[in-house]
Design a protein around this motif. Structure first.
Motif, PDB file in Angstrom:
ATOM      1  N   ALA A 110       0.840  -1.198   0.000  1.00 40.45           N
ATOM      2  CA  ALA A 110       0.000   0.000   0.000  1.00 40.45           C
ATOM      3  C   ALA A 110       0.872   1.244   0.000  1.00 40.45           C
ATOM      4  N   ASN A 111       0.294   2.346  -0.443  1.00 40.49           N
ATOM      5  CA  ASN A 111       0.997   3.633  -0.415  1.00 40.49           C
ATOM      6  C   ASN A 111       0.121   4.703   0.211  1.00 40.49           C
ATOM      7  N   PHE A 112      -0.722   4.285   1.159  1.00 44.32           N
ATOM      8  CA  PHE A 112      -1.654   5.212   1.796  1.00 44.32           C
ATOM      9  C   PHE A 112      -0.919   6.359   2.478  1.00 44.32           C
ATOM     10  N   MET A 113       0.145   6.039   3.224  1.00 42.92           N
ATOM     11  CA  MET A 113       0.949   7.076   3.859  1.00 42.92           C
ATOM     12  C   MET A 113       2.348   7.100   3.254  1.00 42.92           C
ATOM     13  N   MET A 114       2.948   5.943   3.136  1.00 38.78           N
ATOM     14  CA  MET A 114       4.229   5.767   2.459  1.00 38.78           C
ATOM     15  C   MET A 114       4.133   4.489   1.633  1.00 38.78           C
ATOM     16  N   ASN A 115       5.022   4.343   0.667  1.00 37.75           N
ATOM     17  CA  ASN A 115       5.086   3.080  -0.059  1.00 37.75           C
ATOM     18  C   ASN A 115       5.604   1.998   0.881  1.00 37.75           C
ATOM     19  N   LEU A 116       4.785   0.976   1.103  1.00 37.55           N
ATOM     20  CA  LEU A 116       5.146  -0.071   2.051  1.00 37.55           C
ATOM     21  C   LEU A 116       4.770  -1.439   1.497  1.00 37.55           C
ATOM     22  N   PRO A 117       5.497  -2.469   1.922  1.00 38.53           N
ATOM     23  CA  PRO A 117       5.149  -3.829   1.492  1.00 38.53           C
ATOM     24  C   PRO A 117       3.972  -4.358   2.302  1.00 38.53           C
ATOM     25  N   ALA A 118       3.498  -5.530   1.944  1.00 36.78           N
ATOM     26  CA  ALA A 118       2.480  -6.195   2.754  1.00 36.78           C
ATOM     27  C   ALA A 118       3.063  -6.535   4.125  1.00 36.78           C
ATOM     28  N   TYR A 119       2.223  -6.478   5.150  1.00 37.38           N
ATOM     29  CA  TYR A 119       2.630  -6.777   6.526  1.00 37.38           C
ATOM     30  C   TYR A 119       3.938  -6.052   6.894  1.00 37.38           C
ATOM     31  N   PRO A 120       3.949  -4.732   6.847  1.00 35.37           N
ATOM     32  CA  PRO A 120       5.199  -3.995   7.075  1.00 35.37           C
ATOM     33  C   PRO A 120       5.775  -4.143   8.481  1.00 35.37           C
ATOM     34  N   VAL A 121       4.926  -4.359   9.501  1.00 31.55           N
ATOM     35  CA  VAL A 121       5.468  -4.581  10.846  1.00 31.55           C
ATOM     36  C   VAL A 121       6.313  -5.851  10.859  1.00 31.55           C
ATOM     37  N   LYS A 122       5.800  -6.897  10.250  1.00 24.66           N
ATOM     38  CA  LYS A 122       6.552  -8.150  10.153  1.00 24.66           C
ATOM     39  C   LYS A 122       7.877  -7.927   9.421  1.00 24.66           C
ATOM     40  N   GLU A 123       7.838  -7.138   8.344  1.00 23.09           N
ATOM     41  CA  GLU A 123       9.049  -6.884   7.565  1.00 23.09           C
ATOM     42  C   GLU A 123      10.061  -6.069   8.362  1.00 23.09           C
ATOM     43  N   MET A 124       9.579  -5.108   9.146  1.00 21.37           N
ATOM     44  CA  MET A 124      10.488  -4.345  10.008  1.00 21.37           C
ATOM     45  C   MET A 124      11.191  -5.264  10.999  1.00 21.37           C
ATOM     46  N   CYS A 125      10.426  -6.154  11.599  1.00 20.59           N
ATOM     47  CA  CYS A 125      11.011  -7.057  12.590  1.00 20.59           C
ATOM     48  C   CYS A 125      11.980  -8.044  11.947  1.00 20.59           C
ATOM     49  N   LYS A 126      11.710  -8.437  10.715  1.00 21.91           N
ATOM     50  CA  LYS A 126      12.658  -9.296   9.999  1.00 21.91           C
ATOM     51  C   LYS A 126      13.998  -8.581   9.827  1.00 21.91           C
ATOM     52  N   ILE A 127      13.943  -7.292   9.533  1.00 26.01           N
ATOM     53  CA  ILE A 127      15.173  -6.508   9.377  1.00 26.01           C
ATOM     54  C   ILE A 127      15.957  -6.489  10.681  1.00 26.01           C
ATOM     55  N   ILE A 128      15.271  -6.208  11.779  1.00 27.20           N
ATOM     56  CA  ILE A 128      15.946  -6.167  13.080  1.00 27.20           C
ATOM     57  C   ILE A 128      16.519  -7.530  13.442  1.00 27.20           C
ATOM     58  N   ASP A 129      15.744  -8.574  13.218  1.00 25.95           N
ATOM     59  CA  ASP A 129      16.186  -9.921  13.596  1.00 25.95           C
ATOM     60  C   ASP A 129      17.308 -10.451  12.707  1.00 25.95           C
ATOM     61  N   SER A 130      17.517  -9.819  11.559  1.00 26.98           N
ATOM     62  CA  SER A 130      18.562 -10.286  10.639  1.00 26.98           C
ATOM     63  C   SER A 130      19.957  -9.833  11.062  1.00 26.98           C
ATOM     64  N   PHE A 131      20.041  -8.880  11.999  1.00 27.38           N
ATOM     65  CA  PHE A 131      21.343  -8.396  12.452  1.00 27.38           C
ATOM     66  C   PHE A 131      22.025  -9.456  13.319  1.00 27.38           C
ATOM     67  N   PRO A 132      23.347  -9.522  13.265  1.00 26.34           N
ATOM     68  CA  PRO A 132      24.068 -10.494  14.099  1.00 26.34           C
ATOM     69  C   PRO A 132      23.996 -10.127  15.577  1.00 26.34           C
TER      70      PRO A 132
END
Length: 262
Positions: A119-141
């Motif tokens: 969606a791009n209602f507020m910003m261009n974002l993927p589906a389930y953006p909270v999940k994607e944010m957490c994937k980014i954080i969890d990917s760090f060593p």
């Protein structure tokens, strides 16, 4: 954000106020109970926090830890210079609070638009953006800097398309029309909000007196603190809906931060 929130609460209020005119209403993300003491004041931040916690406890913990680290490093000019580089700020930031607000905005609005489709209602974002944010954080060593993790996650909100060379952390940039919301808040829609110890955000308090002084300083007006509940009601809403407020569909999901207020 202003029009989104205002239109949807107006739909329900119009049906309640003029049941002989409106046959029904659809109100999604309409916090008609976010006033006075009807809803716990910490409910908004608590729901945002629960959204992230439900995806990853590590993600929740990293975000909860970042605020103190940010304040500590941003307590002097050298630290602010380094943080400005880390956050790819277009200009050197003058306060760690600005960086904290930048992060909090990203996490809060992402929870508000945590849709199952891009969606791009507020910003261009993927589906389930909270999940994607957490994937980014969890990917760090293990042992990686919490600020690097938080910045990378927030960048999903501000730069999912990858076309931003730098970020306007401070200044008058107002992509969501929040300046207008400040006026709306100070004249009609005072929504008391606090931050609890259970939240991933820093604890925060609310004071009607301080709010009144802030509104007078910024806009030259004092808010009508209880005008919404006087004009449209809200207390004992179950009896109101049963007696004459039928045919209102409140369609927000429980992951919506506004859901506990309506």
């Amino acid at each position: 954000m202003i029009l989104w929130l205002l239109f949807l609460v107006l739909a329900s209020w119009f049906r309640l106020k003029y049941p002989h005119v409106a046959m029904g209403a659809v109100a999604s993300s309409a916090p008609i109970l976010q006033f006075d003491d009807i809803t716990p004041w910490s409910s908004f931040d608590d729901t945002v926090s629960q959204d992230f916690k439900s995806e990853s406890l590590n993600c929740f913990s990293v975000i909860k830890a970042v605020w103190d680290v940010l304040d500590d490093r941003g307590s002097n000019h050298t630290g602010l210079l380094e943080l400005s580089k880390t956050f790819r700020a277009c200009k050197t930031v003058q306060s760690a609070d600005s960086l904290g607000n930048w992060l909090a905005t990203a996490f809060t609005y992402t929870a508000m638009v945590d849709y199952p489709t891009p969606a791009n209602f507020m910003m261009n974002l993927p589906a389930y953006p909270v999940k994607e944010m957490c994937k980014i954080i969890d990917s760090f060593p293990t042992g990686a800097d919490v600020i690097d993790k938080a910045f990378a996650a927030a960048s999903l909100y501000y730069n999912y398309t990858g076309d931003q060379k730098c970020f306007q952390v401070e200044g008058d940039d107002d992509p969501h029309g929040l300046n207008g919301w400040g006026w709306q808040y100070c004249t009609e829609m005072v929504m008391p909000m606090t931050g609890s110890n259970e939240s991933m955000f820093p604890p925060a308090s609310f004071s009607y007196e301080n709010t009144s002084e802030d509104c007078l300083r910024y806009y030259g007006v004092r808010p009508r603190m209880h005008w919404i509940t006087t004009e449209y009601g809200g207390h004992k809403i179950d009896k109101v809906l049963k007696r004459f407020g039928s045919n209102i569909i409140f369609s927000n999901g429980m992951r919506d931060p506004w859901s506990r207020g309506g």
